[in-house]
Design an enzyme around this catalytic site. Structure first.
Site, PDB file in Angstrom:
ATOM      1  N   LYS A 117     117.542  65.289  82.901  1.00 32.04           N
ATOM      2  CA  LYS A 117     117.516  65.133  81.478  1.00 32.04           C
ATOM      3  C   LYS A 117     116.547  64.043  81.041  1.00 32.04           C
ATOM      4  CE  LYS A 117     122.544  65.981  81.165  1.00 32.04           C
ATOM      5  NZ  LYS A 117     122.994  65.615  82.545  1.00 32.04           N
ATOM      6  N   GLY A 118     116.218  63.142  81.951  1.00 30.93           N
ATOM      7  CA  GLY A 118     115.502  61.918  81.592  1.00 30.93           C
ATOM      8  C   GLY A 118     114.237  62.092  80.770  1.00 30.93           C
TER       9      GLY A 118
ATOM     10  N   GLU B 176     107.698  63.434  83.862  1.00 32.69           N
ATOM     11  CA  GLU B 176     108.837  62.713  84.449  1.00 32.69           C
ATOM     12  C   GLU B 176     109.055  61.400  83.688  1.00 32.69           C
ATOM     13  OE1 GLU B 176     111.515  62.444  85.786  1.00 32.69           O
ATOM     14  OE2 GLU B 176     111.512  62.414  87.949  1.00 32.69           O
ATOM     15  N   ASP B 177     110.287  60.947  83.641  1.00 38.41           N
ATOM     16  CA  ASP B 177     110.569  59.699  82.927  1.00 38.41           C
ATOM     17  C   ASP B 177     110.105  58.477  83.710  1.00 38.41           C
ATOM     18  OD1 ASP B 177     112.530  60.021  84.908  1.00 38.41           O
ATOM     19  OD2 ASP B 177     114.232  59.747  83.564  1.00 38.41           O
TER      20      ASP B 177
ATOM     21  N   ASP C 268     110.650  55.681  90.704  1.00 37.36           N
ATOM     22  CA  ASP C 268     111.283  54.537  91.362  1.00 37.36           C
ATOM     23  C   ASP C 268     110.839  54.582  92.824  1.00 37.36           C
ATOM     24  OD1 ASP C 268     113.126  52.792  92.579  1.00 37.36           O
ATOM     25  OD2 ASP C 268     114.708  53.263  91.175  1.00 37.36           O
TER      26      ASP C 268
ATOM     27  N   PHE D 194     116.534  48.063  86.853  1.00 35.75           N
ATOM     28  CA  PHE D 194     117.141  49.268  86.308  1.00 35.75           C
ATOM     29  C   PHE D 194     117.040  49.231  84.784  1.00 35.75           C
ATOM     30  CE2 PHE D 194     120.190  52.481  85.182  1.00 35.75           C
ATOM     31  CZ  PHE D 194     119.924  53.448  86.128  1.00 35.75           C
ATOM     32  N   VAL D 195     116.430  50.266  84.232  1.00 34.75           N
ATOM     33  CA  VAL D 195     116.203  50.302  82.786  1.00 34.75           C
ATOM     34  C   VAL D 195     116.892  51.504  82.148  1.00 34.75           C
ATOM     35  CG1 VAL D 195     114.011  49.043  82.888  1.00 34.75           C
ATOM     36  CG2 VAL D 195     113.998  51.549  83.096  1.00 34.75           C
TER      37      VAL D 195
ATOM     38  N   ASP E 225     119.200  56.998  81.464  1.00 33.53           N
ATOM     39  CA  ASP E 225     120.623  56.688  81.326  1.00 33.53           C
ATOM     40  C   ASP E 225     121.118  55.704  82.363  1.00 33.53           C
ATOM     41  OD1 ASP E 225     120.360  58.667  83.518  1.00 33.53           O
ATOM     42  OD2 ASP E 225     122.545  58.508  83.560  1.00 33.53           O
TER      43      ASP E 225
ATOM     44  N   ARG F 191     120.763  57.061  76.629  1.00 25.96           N
ATOM     45  CA  ARG F 191     119.536  57.866  76.566  1.00 25.96           C
ATOM     46  C   ARG F 191     118.924  57.857  75.169  1.00 25.96           C
ATOM     47  NH1 ARG F 191     119.214  61.003  81.312  1.00 25.96           N
ATOM     48  NH2 ARG F 191     121.188  61.706  82.171  1.00 25.96           N
TER      49      ARG F 191
HETATM   50  P1  IMP Z   1     113.168  58.141  92.517  1.00 23.14           P
HETATM   51  O1  IMP Z   1     113.402  59.418  93.259  1.00 23.14           O
HETATM   52  O2  IMP Z   1     113.715  56.947  93.282  1.00 23.14           O
HETATM   53  O3  IMP Z   1     111.709  57.933  92.153  1.00 23.14           O
HETATM   54  O4  IMP Z   1     114.029  58.171  91.202  1.00 23.14           O
HETATM   55  C1  IMP Z   1     113.671  58.989  90.163  1.00 23.14           C
HETATM   56  C2  IMP Z   1     114.816  59.338  89.249  1.00 23.14           C
HETATM   57  O5  IMP Z   1     115.874  58.379  89.268  1.00 23.14           O
HETATM   58  C3  IMP Z   1     114.272  59.342  87.837  1.00 23.14           C
HETATM   59  O6  IMP Z   1     113.897  60.645  87.464  1.00 23.14           O
HETATM   60  C4  IMP Z   1     115.404  58.798  87.026  1.00 23.14           C
HETATM   61  O7  IMP Z   1     116.188  59.860  86.524  1.00 23.14           O
HETATM   62  C5  IMP Z   1     116.224  57.987  87.973  1.00 23.14           C
HETATM   63  N1  IMP Z   1     115.926  56.558  87.794  1.00 23.14           N
HETATM   64  C6  IMP Z   1     115.167  55.785  88.595  1.00 23.14           C
HETATM   65  N2  IMP Z   1     115.087  54.529  88.142  1.00 23.14           N
HETATM   66  C7  IMP Z   1     115.840  54.504  87.005  1.00 23.14           C
HETATM   67  C8  IMP Z   1     116.145  53.465  86.038  1.00 23.14           C
HETATM   68  O8  IMP Z   1     115.713  52.311  86.133  1.00 23.14           O
HETATM   69  N3  IMP Z   1     116.930  53.845  85.008  1.00 23.14           N
HETATM   70  C9  IMP Z   1     117.431  55.111  84.845  1.00 23.14           C
HETATM   71  N4  IMP Z   1     117.156  56.101  85.714  1.00 23.14           N
HETATM   72  C10 IMP Z   1     116.370  55.799  86.785  1.00 23.14           C
HETATM   73 MG    MG Z   2     118.732  59.515  85.455  1.00 26.75          MG
END
Ligand code: IMP
Ligand code: MG
Length: 185
Positions: free
Chosen positions: A44-45, A100-101, A104, A153-154, A160, A166
């Site tokens: 949903k992000g 993508e939002d 990380d 963490f944001v 969310d 959100r």
């Molecule tokens: P990754 O696979 O570690 O890159 O994480 C990606 C997904 O984790 C993103 O699409 C977000 O939905 C979620 N995510 C990662 N960091 C945050 C954050 O700081 N706040 C909220 N959601 C996050």
């Molecule tokens: Mg998320």
């Protein structure tokens, strides 16, 4: 301001977000001028970004969405991704821009890119609103990147913490974001 106890420092104000999104949209409009663009948002992000970004792109684009869920805690991804909603459209031969939002670890995006690549798009690029500085476990080529932010963490602007926040129009650091279950993207 009922959110105030949980939500900390504002990292990206509404104005910063809108200005940067307008810049990205301008580049996308130029780059895809002669191509048939399909925006694929990761739910949903990315839904709020999709909405603002798409309205600033001056091209007859199409939308599709995927929904994924990453196993792990609420604040950390494991890299194992489950597809909750697949694409509606065939993407072979299409020019796909994955929206993508936040990046990380990068594991969710890496998984999605590999998955989409198997469907033979004519091109596949990434637009990500934020990338946490210096913590990616994998190298990902992000053509359109909004902001590099500190590795905290944001929440807000689509992102969310346990499904809340959100709808904040800005991005803020989440205070005391403890572990939880089953983060979705
Ligand atoms: P990754 O696979 O570690 O890159 O994480 C990606 C997904 O984790 C993103 O699409 C977000 O939905 C979620 N995510 C990662 N960091 C945050 C954050 O700081 N706040 C909220 N959601 C996050
Ligand atoms: Mg998320």
């Amino acid at each position: 301001m009922a959110y105030r106890p949980d939500v900390g420092e504002i990292l990206l104000t509404e104005e910063m977000l809108q200005d940067r999104i307008a810049e990205l949209a301008k580049r996308i409009t130029e780059d895809y001028r002669d191509r048939d663009l399909l925006l694929v948002g990761v739910l949903k992000g990315a839904f709020i970004l999709m909405s603002d970004l798409a309205r600033q792109i001056a091209l007859p684009l199409e939308f599709d969405f995927m929904a994924v869920s990453s196993y792990g805690s609420a604040t950390r991804t494991s890299g194992v991704v489950r597809i909750l909603k697949d694409l509606d459209f065939e993407i072979s031969g299409r020019h796909v821009l994955l929206v993508e939002d936040i990046i990380d670890s990068g594991l969710t995006l890496l998984y999605l890119l590999k998955y989409l690549q198997t469907r033979k798009p004519a091109s596949l690029e990434v637009c990500a609103l934020m990338r946490k500085a210096g913590i990616q476990k994998v190298a990902i080529d992000v053509r359109y990147e909004g902001f590099e932010i500190p590795p905290e963490f944001v929440v807000g602007y689509g992102l969310d913490f346990e499904q809340r926040y959100r709808n904040l129009p800005y991005v803020a650091v989440m205070r005391d974001a403890g572990p939880g279950e089953g983060a979705d993207a």
